[in-house]
Design an enzyme around this catalytic site. Structure first.
Site: not given
Length: 466
Positions: A318-320
């Site tokens: 989700q972040e990267s």
């Protein structure tokens, strides 16, 4: 005696400040308070700044202060070696009242420039010319309105009795009628909500200030904001009339920095860089028995916090999307999207934040802290949602939503109840509530974040053994 560059860098802000004071003395010989006010700020080493909590001015994101006005203010204060003490007001009227009562030195918020205001304050900094624009969806196949006459026969939604409602009524009169004005009277909807509704196709049109529209276009790239529909309104920052030397310092900083690299970076960060979350697209299919090249690290550090490693992997995606060099618009970096200050607090220096293993290790340490913070939530599935939400937004906003839920007789340990009040933290009557400590919050990202991370985690559980 040879003067080193380090010596010059250290004392340059003080030299500049002395220059401003001397200028003030020259043009304000009968106003010793003007110099004294600035000297007091200098002696304290900090400036008391008044602003409003909001998406354009000041907000807390992932535990760190952000906002277009705040970032400009930070750069100004840094140029004079001053620390910032933020004091939030409830509305624009309160900003001026607090300034005149001596509760702050500077209003770092674009307040309207009026003749009445000129009798009370000194406007300073850059002068912003804000106009109202039509917000319309611009997906493939959509027909764009390019002239205000095109609004005849169309539905335009605005908040009841707002400045946009008034402008729309005036425009309708100018056109001889025909605009189908629709108003929202709910106190749970704001301009940014209406912009999102246009993006999703839930309503066809709304109005917004151009700066707010530009900022929201970085969240919703399928909107068009090119059609001007309103009259211009001038606005700027302000100080007390007894402090012209501070006004001069602010004016000079804006004049000297309007083309500086950092100023341009701030403008780009808020009005150009996309803020669409990376992991919002459909879950990528897994054909093998591995989720990513970093599974071994996820497993190792998840064991240390008694977590399912696949949940750690879901947060990372989700972040990267598993890109080690990823950096968000706000500066969250690396596989796990760590903010630099948070990373340093966890023992990870800036020059190591892109190291995959160290980034994962630090994020596991952060999750461990969040788990302790929400340890009173006995239901593990519920507690995980609180932790995931806090990982995205910072724990302050989640704690605020819990406090609101408790105040309004809802369950502060049930995510559905808390999510309801998290969504309301973009409205002044909620984020200004005494139980809230972290101010304004744009909740859409966090609500979607929790849903996406949990859904992807469930999928990983089905496809990959623990």
């Amino acid at each position: 005696m040879k003067i080193s560059r380090a010596y010059i860098r250290r004392f340059l802000p003080f030299i500049l400040l002395l220059f401003f004071i001397l200028i003030s003395c020259r043009f304000n010989k009968n106003n010793s308070n003007a110099v004294e006010d600035l000297m007091q700020i200098f002696r304290k080493g900090e400036i008391n700044v008044l602003t409003l909590s909001g998406s354009m001015s000041y907000f807390i994101y992932k535990g760190e202060p952000k906002g277009y006005e705040y970032d400009l203010l930070s750069d100004f204060a840094k140029s004079l070696n001053l620390k910032i003490n933020i004091r939030l007001a409830e509305n624009e009227t309160k900003l001026t009242e607090m300034l005149l009562q001596g509760e702050g030195d500077l209003i770092a918020y674009n307040i309207p420039i009026t003749n009445t205001g000129k009798e009370q304050v000194l406007y300073c900094g850059r002068e912003v010319i804000n106009e109202q624009v039509l917000v319309q969806r611009a997906n493939k196949g959509d027909t764009l309105i390019t002239d205000v006459t095109g609004l005849i026969g169309k539905e335009v939604w605005v908040i009841h009795n707002s400045k946009f409602h008034k402008r729309l009524k005036n425009l309708n009169d100018e056109l001889g009628g025909g605009i189908r004005i629709r108003t929202i009277e709910k106190d749970t909807v704001n301009v940014e909500d209406l912009i999102e509704m246009v993006s999703k196709g839930e309503i066809p049109y709304t109005l917004s200030d151009v700066d707010m529209a530009k900022f929201n276009k970085t969240y919703f790239n399928n909107i068009d904001i090119t059609l001007l529909v309103g009259h211009s309104q001038r606005s700027s920052w302000a100080v007390r009339k007894t402090n012209p030397s501070l006004a001069e310092a602010v004016d000079k900083w804006f004049e000297d920095n309007r083309n500086a690299p950092e100023y341009k970076r701030i403008v780009k960060r808020y009005f150009e860089v996309s803020k669409m979350p990376l992991g919002n697209e459909p879950i990528p299919k897994i054909n093998a028995k591995r989720i990513s090249p970093f599974d071994d690290f996820f497993k190792e550090y998840a064991r240390g916090i008694n977590w399912d490693w696949r949940l750690l992997a879901s947060i990372s995606y989700q972040e990267s999307r598993f890109f080690t060099d990823c950096v968000s618009w706000a500066g969250a970096a690396g596989l796990m999207g760590l903010m630099p200050e948070t990373a340093e607090e966890l023992g990870l220096p800036p020059d190591q934040i892109y190291d995959p293993e160290k980034n994962i290790k630090a994020s596991a340490g952060y999750i461990k802290k969040l788990n302790r913070l929400f340890s009173t939530i006995e239901n593990e599935d519920e507690r995980i949602k609180f932790i995931v939400a806090s990982y995205n937004s910072g724990p302050g906003h989640v704690l605020d939503a819990q406090a609101l839920a408790l105040k309004f007789d809802k369950n502060p340990e049930d995510w559905n109840d808390v999510e309801e009040y998290l969504k309301l933290k973009n409205l002044p009557e909620y984020y200004n509530d005494p139980v809230c400590k972290s101010g304004y919050f744009r909740s859409t990202e966090t609500v979607n974040y929790v849903q996406n991370v949990i859904e992807r985690w469930r999928y990983y559980q089905e496809k990959v053994n623990n």
